[in-house]
Scaffold this motif. Structure first.
Motif, short mmCIF file in Angstrom:
data_model
loop_
_atom_site.label_atom_id
_atom_site.label_comp_id
_atom_site.label_asym_id
_atom_site.label_seq_id
_atom_site.Cartn_x
_atom_site.Cartn_y
_atom_site.Cartn_z
N SER A 24 0.89 -1.17 0.00
CA SER A 24 0.00 0.00 0.00
C SER A 24 0.92 1.21 0.00
N ASP A 25 0.98 1.87 -1.14
CA ASP A 25 1.97 2.94 -1.34
C ASP A 25 1.45 4.23 -0.70
N MET A 26 2.13 4.72 0.33
CA MET A 26 1.54 5.80 1.13
C MET A 26 1.77 7.21 0.61
N HIS A 27 2.65 7.37 -0.39
CA HIS A 27 2.80 8.73 -0.96
C HIS A 27 3.27 8.65 -2.41
N ASN A 153 3.11 -5.12 -8.03
CA ASN A 153 2.46 -5.69 -6.85
C ASN A 153 2.15 -4.61 -5.80
N VAL A 154 1.40 -3.63 -6.27
CA VAL A 154 0.91 -2.54 -5.41
C VAL A 154 -0.61 -2.67 -5.39
N ASP A 155 -1.21 -2.69 -4.18
CA ASP A 155 -2.67 -2.87 -4.13
C ASP A 155 -3.44 -1.57 -3.87
N SER A 156 -2.70 -0.51 -3.52
CA SER A 156 -3.40 0.74 -3.26
C SER A 156 -2.43 1.90 -3.45
N ILE A 157 -2.91 2.93 -4.13
CA ILE A 157 -2.06 4.09 -4.45
C ILE A 157 -2.59 5.31 -3.71
N THR A 158 -1.74 5.95 -2.94
CA THR A 158 -2.15 7.16 -2.24
C THR A 158 -1.72 8.37 -3.06
N MET A 159 -2.69 9.20 -3.39
CA MET A 159 -2.40 10.39 -4.20
C MET A 159 -1.90 11.52 -3.30
N THR A 160 -1.47 12.61 -3.94
CA THR A 160 -1.18 13.87 -3.23
C THR A 160 -2.06 14.91 -3.89
N ALA A 186 -7.11 9.55 -1.49
CA ALA A 186 -6.72 10.95 -1.56
C ALA A 186 -6.02 11.42 -0.29
N VAL A 187 -5.20 12.44 -0.46
CA VAL A 187 -4.53 13.10 0.66
C VAL A 187 -4.63 14.61 0.44
N LEU A 188 -5.07 15.33 1.44
CA LEU A 188 -5.22 16.78 1.31
C LEU A 188 -3.86 17.44 1.56
N ARG A 189 -3.32 18.05 0.51
CA ARG A 189 -1.99 18.68 0.61
C ARG A 189 -2.15 20.20 0.66
N ILE A 190 -1.59 20.81 1.69
CA ILE A 190 -1.94 22.21 1.98
C ILE A 190 -0.72 23.09 2.27
N ASP A 191 0.38 22.89 1.57
CA ASP A 191 1.62 23.62 1.89
C ASP A 191 1.45 25.12 2.18
N PRO A 192 0.73 25.88 1.31
CA PRO A 192 0.69 27.34 1.55
C PRO A 192 0.10 27.73 2.90
N MET A 193 -0.78 26.91 3.48
CA MET A 193 -1.36 27.30 4.78
C MET A 193 -0.29 27.39 5.85
N VAL A 194 0.70 26.51 5.78
CA VAL A 194 1.76 26.52 6.80
C VAL A 194 2.90 27.46 6.39
N LEU A 195 3.19 27.49 5.09
CA LEU A 195 4.37 28.24 4.62
C LEU A 195 4.10 29.72 4.41
N ASP A 196 2.88 30.07 4.04
CA ASP A 196 2.60 31.46 3.70
C ASP A 196 1.14 31.79 4.02
N ALA A 236 -10.24 12.26 2.15
CA ALA A 236 -8.79 12.18 2.33
C ALA A 236 -8.43 11.37 3.57
N ILE A 237 -7.34 10.64 3.47
CA ILE A 237 -6.95 9.75 4.57
C ILE A 237 -5.90 10.39 5.48
N TYR A 238 -5.29 11.45 5.06
CA TYR A 238 -4.46 12.29 5.95
C TYR A 238 -4.26 13.66 5.32
N ILE A 239 -3.69 14.57 6.11
CA ILE A 239 -3.34 15.92 5.62
C ILE A 239 -1.82 15.95 5.51
N ALA A 240 -1.29 16.60 4.46
CA ALA A 240 0.17 16.59 4.27
C ALA A 240 0.71 17.97 3.91
N VAL A 241 1.96 18.18 4.34
CA VAL A 241 2.72 19.36 3.91
C VAL A 241 4.16 18.95 3.64
#
Ligand code: RAT
Ligand code: ZN
Length: 433
Positions: A24-27, A153-160, A186-196, A236-241
């Motif tokens: 299960s590919d996490m990123h 042999n990947v059974d699940s793909i986690t997007m960004t 899905a993964v909610l990616r929110i870099d600008p909220m933390v960076l700017d 989304a299964i997690y939030i990422a920055v």
């Protein structure tokens, strides 16, 4: 259950377990066809800004290889602007000639292209790209994903899923089912909220979530509503920055309040991990576009401060500097709410994967996620996992052999159980913890 005693029997059992265990590919940065494919196919029209990338021209123009080709044909010979004006196929021809034909393709990113084509069964022994191009043009994108997942042999793909990216955001808003392909999460990616925050707060306001630059109660409510709405929309299964080496917590920056008052409470309420990828220094040579970034040394103590101050939150973390890896492992020994993952980007090379995986096993046992693919081009799942599986296998076989020498009896079933933890269950269990 018979126990394995010889190094050969242990190695064979470990190789089998690694090969048989789906990942299960996490990123990753991969997308299903619903997000559009730039290449026209039998089932989809060409969507030049489409996000699902695959095929030999995309593989060869991976941003790692763009950086490499500018080392051998410098910008004084081929200006950056001229390269960017070329079509995708012309760029691929240029890279193929200079990195694969005029010199041997020894770098990890070059080797990856060759492993991928080989495992797809494409013959490039005459070093011509034409047959591979023809073959890819005949693929149905959705069926091709099945094929790649089966070979890798990947059974699940986690997007960004970058909500601040206009192209991607528009696709989610236009089609409520855009993310419903069961092979992808899905993964909610929110870099600008933390960076700017000043810029991010203006965007949120434009999008109907009125936010001030000063983080007052009304702003916290609206920003949390923004996150909750998008987490629900994306499932989304997690939030990422991704954060620069200079990231500090605590600091005097708005990022402290954004984390403490907006992001971490939402993650805690919803039981979602917060993933921090720390150490990327963006745009070091901006003329390289996507290939412009490098890494730098980060501050592990900022991460431990977050893990300590927010015991009800779960943190995934990967760091880009080799020099951070030991301290990061030690930090993970201190905090059960911290899950270390992957050999990220410039660390995703056999020599470094070996060193880092070994160190993690020694300090953390099986309680870590040894790898993610970070694939941007669907086909890359094949080589990223093939190469990593090989190294993880070698490292594990040595460790089981050390155990066998203590008289501890090891069975094939136990090896399979452990490998499942590494490639799948540690990720899934941490999500559900
Ligand atoms: O690994 C990569 O390809 C980088 O370009 C980044 O995408 C990085 O992984 C990230 O997620 O920011
Ligand atoms: Zn990434």
């Amino acid at each position: 259950m018979s126990s394995l005693t010889t190094f050969q029997s242990i190695t064979q059992a470990v190789n089998r377990a690694l090969a048989q265990q789906p990942v299960s590919d996490m990123h990753t940065h991969l997308y299903p066809p619903s997000f559009g494919t730039p290449v026209a196919s039998s089932t989809s029209q060409s969507d030049p800004a489409g996000l699902m990338l695959y095929g030999v021209d995309e593989l060869i123009t991976y941003h790692y290889l763009i950086a490499e080709v500018f080392r051998v044909v410098p910008a004084t010979k081929l200006p950056y602007e001229s390269f960017w004006k070329m079509s995708r196929a012309e760029q691929a021809d240029h890279i193929w000639k200079h990195l694969f034909i005029d010199r041997s393709p020894l770098s990890e990113a070059c080797r990856g292209v060759l492993t991928t084509l080989q495992k797809l069964g494409l013959d490039i022994s005459d070093r011509s790209l034409a047959p591979a191009r023809k073959w890819f043009a005949q693929q149905n994108p959705s069926q091709y994903i099945d094929k790649v997942m089966q070979i890798a042999n990947v059974d699940s793909i986690t997007m960004t899923n970058a909500v601040f990216d206009d192209n991607e955001r528009a696709r989610w808003l236009a089609d409520p089912n855009v993310g419903s392909d069961p092979r992808f999460r899905a993964v909610l990616r929110i870099d600008p909220m933390v960076l700017d925050w000043p810029i991010a707060s203006k965007k949120l306001t434009q999008w109907g979530y009125p936010c001030a630059e000063t983080i007052d109660d009304a702003t916290i409510n609206q920003a949390q509503k923004f996150l909750n709405d998008w987490l629900a929309r994306m499932k989304a299964i997690y939030i990422a920055v991704s954060l620069p080496p200079e990231f500090r917590y605590p600091s005097t920056q708005p990022s402290d309040q954004v984390l403490e008052k907006i992001i971490l409470p939402v993650c805690a309420q919803r039981g979602l991990p917060f993933a921090m990828m720390i150490g990327s220094r963006r745009g070091v040579n901006p003329r390289l576009n996507d290939a412009a970034d490098m890494g730098g040394l980060s501050d592990v103590q900022s991460l431990t401060a977050l893990c300590r101050n927010f015991p009800d939150n779960k943190f995934f973390c990967t760091m880009l500097a080799r020099e951070n890896q030991h301290e990061l492992c030690v930090a993970a020994r201190k905090f059960g709410n911290l899950m270390v993952f992957g050999c990220w980007w410039f660390l995703n090379n056999p020599s470094l994967i070996k060193e880092i995986t070994k160190m993690r096993l020694e300090l953390l046992g099986l309680s870590m996620i040894p790898q993610h693919s970070d694939a941007r081009i669907m086909d890359q799942l094949i080589y990223k996992w093939d190469h990593s599986r090989e190294i993880i296998s070698q490292v594990l076989a040595d460790k089981y052999a050390d155990l066998a020498r203590t008289g501890w009896a090891i069975t094939e079933e136990e090896i399979q159980r452990d490998v499942k933890l590494l490639l799948k269950d540690n990720f899934i269990d941490f999500l559900g913890r």
